[in-house]
Motif scaffolding. Structure first.
Motif, PDB file in Angstrom:
ATOM      1  N   VAL A 268     -15.121 -16.750  99.011  1.00 56.83           N
ATOM      2  CA  VAL A 268     -14.766 -16.379  97.643  1.00 56.83           C
ATOM      3  C   VAL A 268     -14.176 -17.596  96.941  1.00 56.83           C
ATOM      4  N   LEU A 269     -13.948 -17.458  95.654  1.00 56.37           N
ATOM      5  CA  LEU A 269     -13.196 -18.457  94.910  1.00 56.37           C
ATOM      6  C   LEU A 269     -11.758 -17.989  94.803  1.00 56.37           C
ATOM      7  N   TYR A 270     -10.833 -18.836  95.262  1.00 59.79           N
ATOM      8  CA  TYR A 270      -9.407 -18.506  95.214  1.00 59.79           C
ATOM      9  C   TYR A 270      -8.690 -19.633  94.481  1.00 59.79           C
ATOM     10  N   GLN A 271      -8.165 -19.302  93.298  1.00 62.99           N
ATOM     11  CA  GLN A 271      -7.485 -20.290  92.456  1.00 62.99           C
ATOM     12  C   GLN A 271      -8.369 -21.518  92.221  1.00 62.99           C
ATOM     13  N   GLY A 272      -9.645 -21.246  91.990  1.00 65.57           N
ATOM     14  CA  GLY A 272     -10.607 -22.302  91.669  1.00 65.57           C
ATOM     15  C   GLY A 272     -11.145 -23.060  92.867  1.00 65.57           C
ATOM     16  N   LYS A 273     -10.740 -22.674  94.081  1.00 69.04           N
ATOM     17  CA  LYS A 273     -11.191 -23.360  95.289  1.00 69.04           C
ATOM     18  C   LYS A 273     -11.988 -22.400  96.167  1.00 69.04           C
ATOM     19  N   LEU A 274     -12.886 -22.985  96.958  1.00 68.98           N
ATOM     20  CA  LEU A 274     -13.629 -22.182  97.911  1.00 68.98           C
ATOM     21  C   LEU A 274     -12.689 -21.707  99.008  1.00 68.98           C
ATOM     22  N   ALA A 275     -12.786 -20.436  99.346  1.00 69.71           N
ATOM     23  CA  ALA A 275     -11.933 -19.873 100.394  1.00 69.71           C
ATOM     24  C   ALA A 275     -12.735 -18.855 101.195  1.00 69.71           C
ATOM     25  N   CYS A 276     -12.264 -18.573 102.392  1.00 67.24           N
ATOM     26  CA  CYS A 276     -12.874 -17.552 103.240  1.00 67.24           C
ATOM     27  C   CYS A 276     -11.830 -16.481 103.527  1.00 67.24           C
ATOM     28  N   VAL A 277     -12.215 -15.236 103.297  1.00 64.77           N
ATOM     29  CA  VAL A 277     -11.315 -14.108 103.448  1.00 64.77           C
ATOM     30  C   VAL A 277     -11.732 -13.279 104.653  1.00 64.77           C
ATOM     31  N   ILE A 278     -10.765 -12.929 105.475  1.00 64.23           N
ATOM     32  CA  ILE A 278     -10.991 -12.043 106.609  1.00 64.23           C
ATOM     33  C   ILE A 278     -10.055 -10.854 106.458  1.00 64.23           C
ATOM     34  N   SER A 279     -10.643  -9.653 106.440  1.00 66.99           N
ATOM     35  CA  SER A 279      -9.857  -8.439 106.275  1.00 66.99           C
ATOM     36  C   SER A 279      -9.678  -7.772 107.633  1.00 66.99           C
ATOM     37  N   LEU A 280      -8.422  -7.694 108.081  1.00 72.48           N
ATOM     38  CA  LEU A 280      -8.072  -7.072 109.358  1.00 72.48           C
ATOM     39  C   LEU A 280      -7.385  -5.734 109.089  1.00 72.48           C
ATOM     40  N   PRO A 281      -7.138  -4.929 110.115  1.00 76.59           N
ATOM     41  CA  PRO A 281      -6.567  -3.596 109.882  1.00 76.59           C
ATOM     42  C   PRO A 281      -5.277  -3.588 109.075  1.00 76.59           C
ATOM     43  N   ASN A 282      -4.412  -4.590 109.260  1.00 79.99           N
ATOM     44  CA  ASN A 282      -3.129  -4.585 108.561  1.00 79.99           C
ATOM     45  C   ASN A 282      -2.879  -5.820 107.711  1.00 79.99           C
ATOM     46  N   ASP A 283      -3.766  -6.802 107.799  1.00 76.37           N
ATOM     47  CA  ASP A 283      -3.558  -8.059 107.087  1.00 76.37           C
ATOM     48  C   ASP A 283      -4.838  -8.517 106.404  1.00 76.37           C
ATOM     49  N   ILE A 284      -4.639  -9.348 105.394  1.00 78.37           N
ATOM     50  CA  ILE A 284      -5.738 -10.040 104.720  1.00 78.37           C
ATOM     51  C   ILE A 284      -5.449 -11.528 104.838  1.00 78.37           C
ATOM     52  N   ARG A 285      -6.318 -12.249 105.523  1.00 76.21           N
ATOM     53  CA  ARG A 285      -6.096 -13.667 105.787  1.00 76.21           C
ATOM     54  C   ARG A 285      -7.085 -14.518 104.991  1.00 76.21           C
ATOM     55  N   ILE A 286      -6.550 -15.555 104.379  1.00 79.10           N
ATOM     56  CA  ILE A 286      -7.363 -16.414 103.518  1.00 79.10           C
ATOM     57  C   ILE A 286      -7.200 -17.864 103.944  1.00 79.10           C
ATOM     58  N   TRP A 287      -8.336 -18.520 104.187  1.00 74.32           N
ATOM     59  CA  TRP A 287      -8.362 -19.958 104.426  1.00 74.32           C
ATOM     60  C   TRP A 287      -8.937 -20.620 103.187  1.00 74.32           C
ATOM     61  N   ILE A 288      -8.203 -21.561 102.615  1.00 74.24           N
ATOM     62  CA  ILE A 288      -8.608 -22.235 101.381  1.00 74.24           C
ATOM     63  C   ILE A 288      -9.062 -23.651 101.713  1.00 74.24           C
ATOM     64  N   LEU A 289     -10.260 -23.992 101.280  1.00 75.98           N
ATOM     65  CA  LEU A 289     -10.796 -25.335 101.536  1.00 75.98           C
ATOM     66  C   LEU A 289     -10.141 -26.339 100.595  1.00 75.98           C
ATOM     67  N   GLU A 290      -9.402 -27.296 101.162  1.00 76.81           N
ATOM     68  CA  GLU A 290      -8.702 -28.303 100.365  1.00 76.81           C
ATOM     69  C   GLU A 290      -9.508 -29.593 100.253  1.00 76.81           C
ATOM     70  N   ASP A 291     -10.215 -29.972 101.316  1.00 73.86           N
ATOM     71  CA  ASP A 291     -11.013 -31.210 101.313  1.00 73.86           C
ATOM     72  C   ASP A 291     -12.238 -30.990 102.205  1.00 73.86           C
ATOM     73  N   ALA A 292     -13.424 -30.869 101.573  1.00 74.99           N
ATOM     74  CA  ALA A 292     -14.647 -30.586 102.333  1.00 74.99           C
ATOM     75  C   ALA A 292     -15.033 -31.753 103.236  1.00 74.99           C
ATOM     76  N   GLU A 293     -14.857 -32.995 102.778  1.00 70.70           N
ATOM     77  CA  GLU A 293     -15.244 -34.156 103.581  1.00 70.70           C
ATOM     78  C   GLU A 293     -14.384 -34.304 104.826  1.00 70.70           C
ATOM     79  N   LYS A 294     -13.097 -33.955 104.700  1.00 70.11           N
ATOM     80  CA  LYS A 294     -12.188 -34.066 105.836  1.00 70.11           C
ATOM     81  C   LYS A 294     -12.051 -32.745 106.609  1.00 70.11           C
ATOM     82  N   HIS A 295     -12.744 -31.716 106.122  1.00 69.35           N
ATOM     83  CA  HIS A 295     -12.701 -30.390 106.769  1.00 69.35           C
ATOM     84  C   HIS A 295     -11.272 -29.853 106.830  1.00 69.35           C
ATOM     85  N   GLU A 296     -10.530 -30.026 105.745  1.00 64.79           N
ATOM     86  CA  GLU A 296      -9.139 -29.598 105.704  1.00 64.79           C
ATOM     87  C   GLU A 296      -9.008 -28.273 104.957  1.00 64.79           C
ATOM     88  N   TRP A 297      -8.290 -27.331 105.590  1.00 66.78           N
ATOM     89  CA  TRP A 297      -8.076 -26.008 105.029  1.00 66.78           C
ATOM     90  C   TRP A 297      -6.579 -25.690 105.010  1.00 66.78           C
TER      91      TRP A 297
END
Length: 392
Positions: A268-297
């Motif tokens: 998804v787009l989160y605050q203008g950045k690419l992010a990946c959302v995982i929905s678990l039974p009690n939590d929603i976890r989001i990894w936000i891509l900060e630097d694609a070349e360095k693979h930093e999240w």
């Protein structure tokens, strides 16, 4: 010019008044057809060759799609394997005012993999055995595409859309490269209405990888899907394919392999950045891509602020997509009137509830021969779906 004839017969002695012709400019007809519901516009293609030519013009199809607001397309089935489709406005307000809803019975597609794919500008791509198809649920039309590569015994497909040229492209590759013979490199096909020049092109300089299905999403002209570099490997990656330039890149992902087994992983787009959302039974976890070349999240965790169990349907709410505002959309696994839809906004850590009444009420059940106690199971939900007249 289009001629519409009116016959008027009036006896004046032995003379008969000749019919007069009324002429409507093509531009006026086009403007009228653009204002019609999608189903009516599709039916009016049969009125005349002129009307058919108007409604199949690329400019008309583009204008028609542009006026279509995003919708949620919901497919469900009952115990007798009857399939039903519901099309409702996606960006509804929480005031729960009546909204236009379209419902209809559908023929069960031979290719059930359509239930695990996404709607891309109104079209859905799927594979069955070695057959690759593109389905337009609005006009109920399916087209079969040429096979990507001789020797492929299995394959995955991803549909993309270039918003600049209004062009659809299909990306395909072996699902299990180790069991595939011949050239295993990914291939791309541009879809055209006249079927000319429909040949697959090889994507160069891309490492062999195993796509994870389901998991495709398209954002701003990019196809994103999850994959691994080797079969049964923990080296998971997020693959990015730019539809217009046909450039592909790979980004390492930071989450553990246990999450790859859940279907609720959404780029998804989160605050203008690419992010990946995982929905678990009690939590929603989001990894936000900060630097694609360095693979930093970066990482954020949200405690789920709403109960996952839906008291009305006696089923669980499942993450089914997201809208243009970045809200995550949750629907129940069973459809019982009234249907509750939850929109969770990770930007504000808040949610809103929309109740849709009359979707599967007593009248709908009686009209379709469904018992009051029969369960309607949610098969697929296509978010950001638009109604299009496009066909190939």
């Amino acid at each position: 010019m289009v001629t519409i004839s009116e016959k008027t017969h009036k006896k004046v002695g032995r003379t008969t008044r000749q019919p007069k012709a009324t002429y409507l400019p093509v531009d006026l007809i086009s403007d009228i057809l653009l204002r019609l519901p999608t189903k009516s516009a599709a039916k009016f293609r049969c009125v005349s060759k002129v009307w058919s030519s108007i409604t199949t013009l690329p400019s008309f199809i583009t204008s028609f799609a542009a006026r279509s607001s995003p919708r949620l397309l919901i497919l469900c089935e009952n115990k007798d394997d009857k399939l039903f489709g519901f099309s409702i406005p996606q960006n509804q307000n929480s005031d729960n005012k009546p909204q236009p809803v379209e419902s209809y019975a559908m023929a069960y597609p031979e290719n059930r993999s359509v239930f695990w794919n996404v709607s891309v500008h109104g079209m859905i791509c799927s594979t069955i055995s070695l057959t690759l198809e593109v389905w337009n649920p609005t006009i109920r039309r399916t087209v079969t595409l040429p096979h990507p590569q001789r020797g492929w015994s299995n394959m995955s497909c991803f549909l993309g859309f270039d918003p600049i040229d209004a062009t659809y492209k299909v990306l395909s590759m072996p699902r299990y490269p180790c069991s595939t013979k011949g050239d295993k490199r990914p291939r791309v096909l541009t879809l055209t209405e006249d079927h000319h020049d429909q040949s697959w092109r090889v994507i160069q300089e891309i490492p062999e990888h195993v796509p994870y299905c389901p998991g495709q999403h398209i954002i701003n002209g990019f196809i994103y899907y999850l994959a691994s570099l080797k079969p049964h490997s923990d080296d998971y990656i997020l693959v990015s394919f730019h539809v217009r330039s046909e450039k592909m890149s790979m980004i390492k992902v930071p989450w553990y392999h246990i999450y790859i087994d859940t279907p609720n992983i959404f780029p998804v787009l989160y605050q203008g950045k690419l992010a990946c959302v995982i929905s678990l039974p009690n939590d929603i976890r989001i990894w936000i891509l900060e630097d694609a070349e360095k693979h930093e999240w970066s990482y954020k965790n949200f405690h789920q602020p709403f109960p996952r169990y839906d008291e009305v349907s006696q089923g669980f709410l499942e993450l089914r997509g997201f809208n243009d505002a970045g809200e995550l959309i949750y629907l129940p696994s069973r459809l019982v009137d009234p249907v509750q839809i939850l929109y969770f906004d990770p930007n504000t850590d808040s949610y809103r509830s929309v109740v849709v009444e009359g979707l599967v009420d007593h009248q709908f059940r009686r009209r379709n021969g469904i018992g009051d106690n029969d369960i309607l199971r949610t098969l697929a939900v296509y978010s950001n779906h638009i109604e299009t007249l496009m066909s190939f």
